[in-house]
Design an enzyme around this catalytic site. Structure first.
Site, PDB file in Angstrom:
ATOM      1  N   HIS A  85       0.820  -1.212   0.000  1.00 51.92           N
ATOM      2  CA  HIS A  85       0.000   0.000   0.000  1.00 51.92           C
ATOM      3  C   HIS A  85       0.855   1.264   0.000  1.00 51.92           C
ATOM      4  CE1 HIS A  85      -3.574  -2.353   0.677  1.00 51.92           C
ATOM      5  NE2 HIS A  85      -3.099  -2.855   1.794  1.00 51.92           N
ATOM      6  N   HIS A 113       5.962   6.971   6.476  1.00 48.92           N
ATOM      7  CA  HIS A 113       5.621   6.378   5.185  1.00 48.92           C
ATOM      8  C   HIS A 113       5.117   7.478   4.264  1.00 48.92           C
ATOM      9  CE1 HIS A 113       1.840   6.420   7.464  1.00 48.92           C
ATOM     10  NE2 HIS A 113       1.300   6.681   6.287  1.00 48.92           N
ATOM     11  N   HIS A 115       2.563   8.878   0.728  1.00 53.45           N
ATOM     12  CA  HIS A 115       1.408   8.778  -0.167  1.00 53.45           C
ATOM     13  C   HIS A 115       1.748   9.568  -1.428  1.00 53.45           C
ATOM     14  CE1 HIS A 115      -1.249   7.033   2.914  1.00 53.45           C
ATOM     15  NE2 HIS A 115      -0.526   7.763   3.744  1.00 53.45           N
ATOM     16  N   HIS A 139       4.108  10.910   6.214  1.00 53.39           N
ATOM     17  CA  HIS A 139       3.491  10.836   7.538  1.00 53.39           C
ATOM     18  C   HIS A 139       4.447  10.192   8.529  1.00 53.39           C
ATOM     19  CE1 HIS A 139      -0.790  10.791   5.578  1.00 53.39           C
ATOM     20  NE2 HIS A 139      -0.242  11.999   5.603  1.00 53.39           N
ATOM     21  N   THR A 221      -5.781   7.179   8.019  1.00 62.13           N
ATOM     22  CA  THR A 221      -6.301   7.351   6.656  1.00 62.13           C
ATOM     23  C   THR A 221      -6.381   6.032   5.896  1.00 62.13           C
ATOM     24  OG1 THR A 221      -4.119   7.835   5.713  1.00 62.13           O
ATOM     25  CG2 THR A 221      -5.389   9.702   6.574  1.00 62.13           C
ATOM     26  N   THR A 222      -6.185   4.918   6.593  1.00 58.83           N
ATOM     27  CA  THR A 222      -6.400   3.587   6.026  1.00 58.83           C
ATOM     28  C   THR A 222      -7.229   2.783   7.018  1.00 58.83           C
ATOM     29  OG1 THR A 222      -4.362   2.731   7.000  1.00 58.83           O
ATOM     30  CG2 THR A 222      -4.228   3.568   4.741  1.00 58.83           C
TER      31      THR A 222
END
Length: 576
Positions: A85, A113, A115, A139, A221-222
């Site tokens: 992801h 991590h 995005h 993040h 957010t996941t």
């Protein structure tokens, strides 16, 4: 580090409760379906990410400087993993900490991590600033000391997430810390690779001013989207070479790994005292007190309101062009009496939000299938009518807009596509008026008065701006529209009628007005607390307005076309 810590992540590999994987696209549980995951919080009211409207942000003088422990350590990053992801950098246990910055305690930093999007033209930050999405977002995830991972996900302030926007530049160091970090990118998922370079978190952050930041309360957010996160978004972006940004989607094989923005639902966003805030960007209509009235909407950040395809317009019926391709609409689930999810006071309108992926519109010369998102209203006052569109310079008392998005596009893509949105406009008059404002006598109501009575009964419960209430009565869109003739309408290309006025709308304005009780119409301004909520008509700028072909006008149209053909060899079909 305890194994469970590896799975506490806004970008972690998390299994859904039913055993299937969630994803961003290409599986059953895409972001629109995350709320359906058993025991997930993804459909709740404190979700992340959000769009931060800087004009609405307030300064909080308690948001003082952070204290970062071992952010400068060049041995704190333990390993890197592509978890399917995102790319996650795992930190050494109990080494890195963050406190201050208005946080309620000290937090142990576990990992960071990323995005990202797919190309430099399709950015992928999760949060947005005034509608602007950056190419990437980093993040840094920390858990409050003294709490177990499980307890942290149940505490409203159990997790602190530091968000850094990443900007792609045409220049920049290709061999520095970011060049070294991207050398660990791989398309092999699930394999944890030890970090052999000496890279610190501070090296990656660079010269970003860490005293300037925004703060709000949100969620992971996941999935499972736990509402346990104190969010910090730093105002200044990290600037890195765009070639390094492109390594993330190109090397990992992962693209558009971000969750779409979530509703604010009445939450407030605050800023540290060091963060410069612009003058209020709150827009308003003509009679309301603010700096950005309709004539100044074009000066708003990222505004499209000064374009040449703006709405609403005055429809001069004699200048419309008949088009045989404007055929009948197909309305799916317009008769569903439980499609309306909730009704809300936006501060500019009363909006009825529909259940996702239920109601649809096609046909009508649109060329695509559109998902119906919501409908809302524009109105005037006791002294003046308040429709947005005019017909032959006549303004109607109210107007209802049913907003639809192309099914094959995300909302963000739809806003950037000329036909990404289709809005159905219904002009509204009072059924019991002796005569309309144009002087002709009304002869019959067109709508189910019981449905309008049910709908307007909710308005008194949303007197406060930002408030919303669930709709429990059985009300369908068909009930509200009644027997209005939906086969006869006008068509033109235009824009949203509120900022940022994106020129993405195929407009349909129906010729026959909806008619219901005058007393019910007055409830909109009386309970919402504002009046004359309509944008003035905009210049047509040589756009064509098309019209459905009525049977009665066919002989005249044919004669006119033959005459024009003889006089100037003019072909009607040339104009579309």
């Amino acid at each position: 580090m305890h194994l469970s810590l590896l799975f506490l992540s806004l970008g972690a590999l998390v299994k859904c409760a039913d055993g299937s994987d969630w994803c961003y696209h290409g599986c059953e549980h895409t972001p629109k379906k995350w709320a359906d995951i058993p025991d997930a919080s993804c459909g709740e009211k404190r979700q992340s990410p959000i769009n931060i409207v800087t004009g609405d942000v307030k300064t909080d003088h308690h948001l003082l400087n952070f204290t970062f422990v071992n952010f400068s350590s060049q041995h704190a990053i333990k390993s890197v993993i592509n978890n399917g992801h995102t790319v996650k950098c795992i930190l050494e246990a109990d080494e890195v900490e963050v406190s201050g910055g208005g946080l309620n305690g000290t937090y142990s930093t576990l990992q960071f991590h990323f995005h990202w999007g797919s190309t430099e033209y399709h950015p992928g930050s999760e949060h947005m600033i005034d509608g602007h999405r950056y190419p990437m977002e980093m993040h840094i995830v920390s858990v409050k000391k003294g709490l177990s991972v499980q307890d942290a996900t149940k505490d409203s302030e159990g997790i602190a997430a530091l968000g850094f926007f990443i900007n792609a530049t045409d220049d920049g160091d290709m061999s520095g810390p970011w060049g070294e970090l991207t050398s660990y990118l791989t398309n092999i998922t699930g394999t944890e690779v030890d970090m052999n370079h000496t890279i610190s978190i501070d090296d990656l952050i660079g010269n970003v001013n860490l005293t300037k930041f925004y703060r709000y309360m949100g969620s992971l957010t996941t999935p499972m989207c736990n509402e346990a996160v104190v969010w910090t978004l730093f105002q200044e972006p990290i600037n890195i070479n765009k070639k390094l940004v492109q390594r993330f989607p190109m090397t990992t094989g992962l693209a558009d790994v971000y969750r779409p923005q979530q509703p604010l639902n009445g939450r407030h966003v605050f800023a540290s005292p060091a963060t410069p805030l612009p003058p209020s960007h709150s827009w308003c209509y003509e009679e309301e007190p603010c700096e950005y009235k309709p004539a100044h909407w074009l000066n708003l950040p990222h505004s499209k309101c000064g374009g040449e395809r703006q709405s609403p317009i005055n429809i001069e019926t004699r200048d419309t062009v008949s088009d045989v391709r404007l055929d009948a609409f197909n309305f799916t689930k317009f008769d569903d009496k439980h499609a309306i999810m909730h009704i809300t006071n936006t501060g500019h309108s009363v909006k009825c939000v529909l259940k996702e992926d239920m109601v649809e519109v096609s046909g009508g010369g649109l060329g695509y299938v559109y998902s119906t998102l919501q409908f809302h209203f524009h109105w005037g006052s006791d002294e003046s009518d308040g429709s947005e569109h005019k017909v032959d310079s006549k303004r109607y008392p109210m107007e209802m807009h049913i907003v639809n998005k192309r099914k094959d596009l995300t909302l963000e893509e739809a806003l950037e596509t000329p036909n990404g949105l289709a809005v159905l406009g219904f002009l509204i008059e009072a059924k019991n008026a002796q005569s309309s404002s144009s002087g002709h006598r009304e002869t019959h109501p067109t709508s189910d008065m019981g449905a309008w009575e049910k709908l307007t009964s909710y308005i008194s419960a949303i007197h406060n701006i930002g408030s919303e209430v669930n709709v429990t009565d059985a009300i369908s869109i068909d009930d509200l529209l009644g027997d209005v003739n939906r086969a006869q309408y006008y068509r033109y290309n235009g824009s949203l009628t509120t900022p940022s006025c994106h020129e993405a709308v195929v407009w349909t304005v129906f010729k026959e007005s909806v008619k219901f009780d005058q007393n019910l119409m007055t409830m909109f301004p009386a309970h919402a607390g504002y009046r004359n909520v309509y944008r003035p008509t905009q210049s047509l700028h040589n756009r064509r307005i098309y019209s459905t072909k009525s049977a009665s006008s066919a002989p005249v149209a044919i004669t006119l076309l033959l005459l024009l053909a003889c006089l100037c060899a003019f072909s009607y079909n040339l104009h579309l």
